[in-house]
Design a protein around this motif. Structure first.
Motif, short mmCIF file in Angstrom:
data_model
loop_
_atom_site.label_atom_id
_atom_site.label_comp_id
_atom_site.label_asym_id
_atom_site.label_seq_id
_atom_site.Cartn_x
_atom_site.Cartn_y
_atom_site.Cartn_z
N LYS A 44 0.86 -1.17 0.00
CA LYS A 44 0.00 0.00 0.00
C LYS A 44 0.90 1.22 0.00
CE LYS A 44 -3.48 -2.38 2.80
NZ LYS A 44 -4.03 -3.06 1.70
N LEU A 45 0.58 2.19 -0.86
CA LEU A 45 1.43 3.37 -0.99
C LEU A 45 0.67 4.63 -0.60
CD1 LEU A 45 3.03 2.71 -4.49
CD2 LEU A 45 4.03 2.24 -2.26
N LEU A 46 1.39 5.54 0.00
CA LEU A 46 0.91 6.88 0.28
C LEU A 46 1.89 7.80 -0.43
CD1 LEU A 46 -0.15 8.33 3.65
CD2 LEU A 46 1.53 9.50 2.25
N VAL A 47 1.41 8.53 -1.42
CA VAL A 47 2.27 9.41 -2.20
C VAL A 47 2.00 10.84 -1.75
CG1 VAL A 47 2.91 10.16 -4.53
CG2 VAL A 47 2.14 7.80 -4.15
N PHE A 48 3.08 11.57 -1.46
CA PHE A 48 2.89 12.93 -0.95
C PHE A 48 3.76 13.93 -1.68
CE2 PHE A 48 6.39 11.12 1.38
CZ PHE A 48 7.28 12.15 1.58
N GLU A 49 3.32 15.18 -1.65
CA GLU A 49 4.05 16.28 -2.24
C GLU A 49 4.76 17.03 -1.10
OE1 GLU A 49 5.99 18.38 -4.54
OE2 GLU A 49 4.53 17.10 -5.55
N PRO A 50 6.08 16.85 -0.98
CA PRO A 50 6.80 17.42 0.17
C PRO A 50 6.70 18.95 0.27
CG PRO A 50 8.21 15.90 -1.05
CD PRO A 50 6.97 16.09 -1.84
N SER A 51 6.80 19.64 -0.84
CA SER A 51 6.82 21.11 -0.81
C SER A 51 5.50 21.68 -0.29
CB SER A 51 7.14 21.67 -2.19
OG SER A 51 6.14 21.31 -3.11
N GLN A 52 4.41 20.96 -0.54
CA GLN A 52 3.10 21.45 -0.09
C GLN A 52 2.58 20.68 1.12
OE1 GLN A 52 0.61 21.48 -3.57
NE2 GLN A 52 1.71 23.22 -4.41
N GLN A 53 3.37 19.72 1.57
CA GLN A 53 2.99 18.87 2.71
C GLN A 53 1.56 18.35 2.51
OE1 GLN A 53 3.70 21.18 6.25
NE2 GLN A 53 5.89 21.08 5.99
#
Length: 60
Positions: A44-53
């Motif tokens: 299971k993956l959780l993909v996130f955008e670090p710059s926008q948290q």
């Protein structure tokens, strides 16, 4: 995968997600072979955008 196995013994109802930055997901996790490994191991993956948290994708 070892962590997932150990967690299953201690807390079998807990769901484990692998968190990855969106850039890594696009450049690595979309490769066909990697997609097959993810499916085979039911990751299971959780993909996130670090710059926008911000979480951009939950993939089960």
């Amino acid at each position: 995968m070892l962590y997932r196995s150990a967690l299953r013994k201690k807390q079998p109802d807990r769901l484990l997600y692998l968190a990855v930055p969106s850039e890594v997901y696009r450049e690595f996790f979309l490769i066909q072979f990697i997609q097959e490994v993810i499916a085979e191991h039911r990751l299971k993956l959780l993909v996130f955008e670090p710059s926008q948290q911000e979480i951009v994708l939950w993939k089960e």
